[in-house]
Design a protein around this motif. Structure first.
Motif, mmCIF file in Angstrom:
data_model
loop_
_atom_site.group_PDB
_atom_site.id
_atom_site.type_symbol
_atom_site.label_atom_id
_atom_site.label_comp_id
_atom_site.label_asym_id
_atom_site.label_seq_id
_atom_site.Cartn_x
_atom_site.Cartn_y
_atom_site.Cartn_z
ATOM 1 N N THR A 163 35.518 40.729 24.406
ATOM 2 C CA THR A 163 36.014 40.245 24.130
ATOM 3 C C THR A 163 36.144 40.536 22.430
ATOM 4 N N TRP A 266 45.150 43.271 31.700
ATOM 5 C CA TRP A 266 44.813 42.079 31.517
ATOM 6 C C TRP A 266 45.992 40.929 31.224
ATOM 7 N N TYR A 270 46.643 37.349 32.871
ATOM 8 C CA TYR A 270 45.666 36.241 31.869
ATOM 9 C C TYR A 270 46.445 35.434 30.411
ATOM 10 N N SER A 275 44.613 29.451 30.714
ATOM 11 C CA SER A 275 43.849 29.915 31.925
ATOM 12 C C SER A 275 44.975 30.963 32.464
ATOM 13 N N ASN A 290 41.493 24.921 27.395
ATOM 14 C CA ASN A 290 40.792 26.120 26.794
ATOM 15 C C ASN A 290 40.495 27.045 25.528
ATOM 16 N N LYS A 292 39.436 29.821 25.214
ATOM 17 C CA LYS A 292 38.982 31.102 25.458
ATOM 18 C C LYS A 292 39.732 32.313 25.561
ATOM 19 N N GLY A 294 42.470 35.272 26.480
ATOM 20 C CA GLY A 294 42.584 36.020 27.631
ATOM 21 C C GLY A 294 42.052 36.926 28.238
ATOM 22 N N GLU A 296 39.064 37.949 27.792
ATOM 23 C CA GLU A 296 37.513 37.452 27.497
ATOM 24 C C GLU A 296 37.515 36.455 29.357
ATOM 25 N N MET A 297 38.546 36.136 29.672
ATOM 26 C CA MET A 297 38.981 34.966 31.220
ATOM 27 C C MET A 297 38.436 36.669 32.303
ATOM 28 N N TYR A 298 39.015 37.525 31.123
ATOM 29 C CA TYR A 298 39.892 38.585 32.835
ATOM 30 C C TYR A 298 38.554 39.263 32.855
ATOM 31 N N GLU A 300 35.409 38.126 31.977
ATOM 32 C CA GLU A 300 34.189 37.252 32.975
ATOM 33 C C GLU A 300 34.747 37.086 34.408
ATOM 34 N N LYS A 301 35.636 37.341 35.113
ATOM 35 C CA LYS A 301 36.386 37.432 36.510
ATOM 36 C C LYS A 301 35.805 38.976 37.300
#
Length: 324
Positions: A163, A266, A270, A275, A290, A292, A294, A296-298, A300-301
Motif C-alpha cells: 500500500t 488491481w 478495485y 469498494s 470506505n 481504504k 483500491g 490496499e483492498m486488493y 488484503e484480498k
C-alpha cells in the motif's frame, strides 16, 4: 447504476499472442519465450462459448485477462523481438534476467524479461479459491512464525508495504540463507527490478525519487556506487562474474511469494479507492464510506488467495528439507 454486460474481448490491437508470434513477425527470428499455461487457474467457459480465466472474489474475468493474457503477451512479444538472433534467444527467463542485469546496453531486454518472470511468479502462487493461511503446511508456518512473530504480522507487513509503495513494483517474501540469519524476509523491487542475488545491481529495492535525496551524503554515495556498478558491468557477459559476486549488501536468497503492485493488476477491479466496483454496482445504497485505497483492498484480498502449498514447495525444495 447501470453496468454493461462484461464480455472478454476476442482480440486486441496491443496484445498479439506471443505463442503465435511467428505468424505475425518476420521470419528472421523464432519465438522462444511463450506465455506459459497457468495450470493452477483452470479455464472456464462463458455463455458465448469462449474460454477465460478468473478468480471469483479477487480478479474478475476482465481484470484477470488484462493483467495476465494481455500484459504477459505484451512483454514477451517485445522480449522475443529483442532476443532475436542473440545468445538470449534460447535461455529461460530467469537466465535472461541474470545475463542482462549488469549490462546497461541490454536494459530493455532485462526490463521485459524481468517483468515477464515477476508477473508469472505472482500468478503461479495464486489459488482459484479462497485459502486459510493458518492451514498452510506445518513446516512453512513454523518458519514464518519464527521469522515474523506471527502470520498476522507477516500479512500486515506485506499489505502495508504494498500500500505504501508510491510507484509500481513487487513485494516479495524471500528465504534467506545466510549462516547467521537463516529465515524469511520481506523486500520490495520497484518497476522491473529483480529479487535474485545475481541481479542485485538492478534490484531497485527503493524508490530513488523519494527515499534518497540527491543532496544528502547517502544519496551522493548511492549515485557514485550506481555509476561504478554500471561501468563495471558494461560490455561484460554474465559468465565473467562469479555467482557469489553480488552487489553490495546482496545476500543468498530465494523468492517464494510475491505481490504485484503494478496498476494493471488491481486498478480495473478495485479502482483508486473505495469498494470494488462489483460491490458498488450490486448494492450501492448499502455501501458505507470506505477510506481504504483500491490498492490496499486488493492487497488484503490477495492474502486470501495465496496458494500456500506452492509457497511451501518453493521454500523447501527437495534436498533442502533435511537441512532444516
Amino acid at each position: 447504476m447501470l453496468r454493461p454486460r462484461l464480455r472478454i474481448p476476442r482480440a486486441s490491437s496491443f496484445a498479439i499472442p506471443a505463442r503465435s508470434s511467428m505468424a505475425q513477425l518476420p521470419l528472421a527470428y523464432r519465438s522462444f519465450h511463450n506465455v506459459p499455461v497457468l495450470e493452477n487457474i483452470p479455464e472456464k467457459e462463458g455463455e458465448d462459448g469462449y474460454k477465460y480465466r478468473s478468480i471469483e472474489g479477487f480478479l474478475s474475468p476482465m481484470a484477470f485477462t488484462t493483467a495476465w493474457d494481455y500484459y504477459q503477451t505484451h512483454v514477451l512479444t517485445n522480449l522475443n523481438r529483442l532476443c532475436a538472433e542473440t545468445n538470449n534467444d534460447g535461455l529461460p527467463l530467469k537466465d535472461v534476467v541474470l545475463a542482462t542485469a549488469r549490462d546497461p546496453s541490454q536494459a530493455a531486454t532485462f526490463n521485459y524479461a524481468s517483468m515477464a518472470h515477476n508477473n508469472h511468479f505472482f500468478f503461479k502462487t495464486l489459488s482459484p479459491t479462497p485459502t486459510n493461511a493458518e492451514e498452510m503446511p506445518a513446516q512453512l508456518k513454523e518458519a514464518l512464525v519464527r521469522s515474523f512473530g506471527s502470520l498476522d504480522a507477516l500479512r500486515e507487513l506485506m499489505v502495508n508495504t504494498a500500500t505504501a509503495m508510491f510507484g509500481p513494483g513487487f513485494v516479495w517474501l524471500v528465504r534467506t540463507d545466510r549462516p547467521q540469519a537463516k529465515g524469511f524476509r520481506v523486500l520490495t523491487t520497484y518497476l522491473s527490478g529483480s529479487p535474485y542475488p545475481g541481479a542485485h545491481w538492478r534490484r531497485q529495492s527503493l524508490n530513488t525519487s523519494t527515499d534518497i535525496g540527491e543532496s544528502t551524503e547517502q544519496g551522493i554515495q548511492a549515485g557514485k556506487q550506481y555509476l561504478e556498478n554500471s561501468v563495471r558491468g558494461a560490455g561484460k557477459s554474465a559468465a565473467s562474474y562469479k555467482k557469489e559476486d553480488f552487489a553490495p549488501g546482496g545476500v543468498l536468497l530465494e523468492p517464494v511469494l510475491c505481490l504485484n503492485t503494478w496498476e494493471h493488476a488491481w486498478l480495473f477491479e478495485y479502482g483508486f479507492g473505495g469498494s470494488p466496483k462489483s460491490v458498488l454496482d450490486a448494492a450501492q445504497s448499502n455501501v458505507s464510506e470506505n477510506t481504504k485505497s483500491g490498492k490496499e483492498m486488493y492487497a488484503e484480498k490477495w492474502w486470501e488467495y495465496v496458494d500456500w502449498n506452492v509457497v511451501d514447495r518453493l521454500a523447501f525444495p527437495e534436498g533442502r528439507k533435511a537441512k532444516q
